[in-house]
Design a protein around this motif. Structure first.
Motif, short mmCIF file in Angstrom:
data_model
loop_
_atom_site.label_atom_id
_atom_site.label_comp_id
_atom_site.label_asym_id
_atom_site.label_seq_id
_atom_site.Cartn_x
_atom_site.Cartn_y
_atom_site.Cartn_z
N HIS A 32 -7.23 -25.91 -2.57
CA HIS A 32 -8.02 -26.57 -1.54
C HIS A 32 -9.50 -26.16 -1.60
O HIS A 32 -10.08 -25.73 -0.61
N GLU A 33 -10.09 -26.30 -2.76
CA GLU A 33 -11.53 -26.10 -2.91
C GLU A 33 -12.10 -27.16 -3.84
O GLU A 33 -11.37 -27.82 -4.59
N THR A 34 -13.42 -27.30 -3.81
CA THR A 34 -14.13 -28.22 -4.69
C THR A 34 -15.08 -27.42 -5.55
O THR A 34 -15.93 -26.68 -5.04
N VAL A 35 -14.94 -27.56 -6.86
CA VAL A 35 -15.74 -26.81 -7.82
C VAL A 35 -16.51 -27.79 -8.69
O VAL A 35 -15.92 -28.69 -9.29
N GLY A 36 -17.83 -27.61 -8.75
CA GLY A 36 -18.67 -28.47 -9.57
C GLY A 36 -19.12 -27.75 -10.83
O GLY A 36 -19.51 -26.58 -10.77
N LEU A 37 -19.07 -28.45 -11.96
CA LEU A 37 -19.55 -27.93 -13.23
C LEU A 37 -20.86 -28.62 -13.57
O LEU A 37 -20.95 -29.85 -13.52
N ILE A 38 -21.86 -27.84 -13.93
CA ILE A 38 -23.14 -28.42 -14.32
C ILE A 38 -23.68 -27.65 -15.51
O ILE A 38 -23.45 -26.44 -15.65
N GLY A 39 -24.36 -28.35 -16.39
CA GLY A 39 -24.93 -27.73 -17.58
C GLY A 39 -25.61 -28.77 -18.42
O GLY A 39 -25.43 -29.97 -18.22
N LEU A 40 -26.41 -28.32 -19.37
CA LEU A 40 -27.09 -29.23 -20.26
C LEU A 40 -26.09 -29.92 -21.18
O LEU A 40 -24.94 -29.49 -21.31
N ASN A 41 -26.52 -31.00 -21.82
CA ASN A 41 -25.66 -31.68 -22.79
C ASN A 41 -25.19 -30.69 -23.85
O ASN A 41 -25.98 -29.91 -24.37
N GLY A 42 -23.88 -30.74 -24.13
CA GLY A 42 -23.33 -29.84 -25.13
C GLY A 42 -22.87 -28.51 -24.58
O GLY A 42 -22.40 -27.64 -25.33
N ALA A 43 -22.98 -28.31 -23.27
CA ALA A 43 -22.58 -27.02 -22.68
C ALA A 43 -21.07 -26.83 -22.68
O ALA A 43 -20.59 -25.69 -22.59
N GLY A 44 -20.30 -27.93 -22.73
CA GLY A 44 -18.85 -27.81 -22.78
C GLY A 44 -18.12 -28.38 -21.58
O GLY A 44 -16.89 -28.24 -21.48
N LYS A 45 -18.83 -29.07 -20.68
CA LYS A 45 -18.20 -29.59 -19.45
C LYS A 45 -17.08 -30.58 -19.78
O LYS A 45 -15.95 -30.43 -19.31
N THR A 46 -17.43 -31.61 -20.53
CA THR A 46 -16.44 -32.64 -20.85
C THR A 46 -15.32 -32.09 -21.71
O THR A 46 -14.15 -32.43 -21.52
N THR A 47 -15.65 -31.21 -22.64
CA THR A 47 -14.62 -30.60 -23.49
C THR A 47 -13.61 -29.84 -22.65
O THR A 47 -12.39 -29.91 -22.91
N PHE A 48 -14.08 -29.12 -21.64
CA PHE A 48 -13.15 -28.37 -20.78
C PHE A 48 -12.23 -29.32 -20.03
O PHE A 48 -11.00 -29.11 -19.97
N ILE A 49 -12.77 -30.39 -19.47
CA ILE A 49 -11.94 -31.33 -18.72
C ILE A 49 -10.95 -32.04 -19.65
O ILE A 49 -9.79 -32.26 -19.30
N ARG A 50 -11.38 -32.38 -20.85
CA ARG A 50 -10.47 -32.99 -21.82
C ARG A 50 -9.36 -32.03 -22.23
O ARG A 50 -8.21 -32.44 -22.42
N THR A 51 -9.68 -30.75 -22.33
CA THR A 51 -8.66 -29.76 -22.66
C THR A 51 -7.64 -29.64 -21.53
O THR A 51 -6.42 -29.64 -21.77
N LEU A 52 -8.12 -29.54 -20.29
CA LEU A 52 -7.22 -29.49 -19.14
C LEU A 52 -6.33 -30.73 -19.07
O LEU A 52 -5.20 -30.67 -18.57
N SER A 53 -6.85 -31.84 -19.55
CA SER A 53 -6.12 -33.11 -19.50
C SER A 53 -5.13 -33.27 -20.64
O SER A 53 -4.48 -34.31 -20.76
N GLY A 54 -5.03 -32.27 -21.50
CA GLY A 54 -4.05 -32.30 -22.58
C GLY A 54 -4.45 -33.13 -23.78
O GLY A 54 -3.60 -33.48 -24.60
#
Length: 239
Positions: A32-54
């Motif tokens: 029950h929390e909201t966590v935001g990820l922010i970073g420059l392009n290439g920091a790994g945000k989308t890669t992390f979400i894709r990994t969590l998504s299998g």
């Protein structure tokens, strides 16, 4: 103290083994929390979400726990407890909205609820019977957002959810994210500071595949996050 909803220890992710995208990456998400990820392009945000998504099999870790139990990203118990809205998604192109949302709820073993409020909130009333391939980028995004907030998984993953949305739908999205804590946990990435400051309980600044800085509660403000991002840019420029 209760165990976190999700805990990941020392995660390494790569597309090419010679270069890690996420390196020694550890994170805990509370219930029950909201966590935001922010970073420059290439920091790994989308890669992390894709990994969590299998979606990425090229990773290693020292352990992944969900609700206190060891899991893998692709096992059914975890998959049916999370739903991802990707930054861009061209899947199910020959489904209409109603066909897609009915399919998802069936796959998750849930009964399809009333969706009128979400459909109206995202101004999607005129598009529910249109094939997804014929929708604009913004309206296609709304299909997946409506599905996500109707499904109410324990873990909701949103990758750049604001992209493509009109102003009114963006405001409605912020309200949905901010109010989601009564149902579960949201982890989302964004390059728009407003979305982080208006909705997050924690903001994580990513740099070179690691969490460089964490802001919590009253510490979350645009000026400090912007400064952290600028510092990161300056470090990269002078390295």
């Amino acid at each position: 103290m209760s165990a976190p909803l999700l805990a990941i220890k020392h995660l390494n992710v790569w597309y090419s083994r010679e270069k890690l995208v996420l390196s020694d990456f550890s994170i805990e998400l509370n219930e029950h929390e909201t966590v935001g990820l922010i970073g420059l392009n290439g920091a790994g945000k989308t890669t992390f979400i894709r990994t969590l998504s299998g979606l990425l099999p090229t990773f290693s870790s020292d352990g992944i726990w969900f609700c206190g139990q060891p899991v893998t990203f692709r096992e059914r118990e975890f998959k049916t407890s999370r739903y991802t809205v990707f930054a861009e998604d061209t899947s199910f192109s020959y489904f209409t909205f109603w066909e897609y949302v009915s399919y998802v709820f069936s796959a998750y073993g849930q009964k399809l609820p009333h969706l009128a409020e979400l459909i109206q909130g995202f101004h999607f009333e005129d598009y529910t019977d249109v094939l997804l391939k014929d929708l604009s980028t913004g309206n296609r995004k709304k299909v997946f957002l409506i599905t996500a907030f109707a499904l109410k998984p324990k873990l909701l993953l949103l990758d750049e959810p604001v992209n493509g949305l009109d102003f009114q739908s963006t405001e409605y999205l912020y309200r949905q994210i901010a109010g989601y804590k009564k149902y579960g946990t949201v982890l989302f990435s964004s390059h728009i500071l407003e979305s982080i400051t208006l909705t997050s309980d924690r903001a994580l600044v990513l740099e070179n595949g690691q969490i460089r800085q964490t802001f919590e509660g009253g510490q979350i403000n645009a000026a400090d996050i912007r400064e952290a991002l600028h510092d990161e840019h300056d470090m990269e420029r002078f390295c």
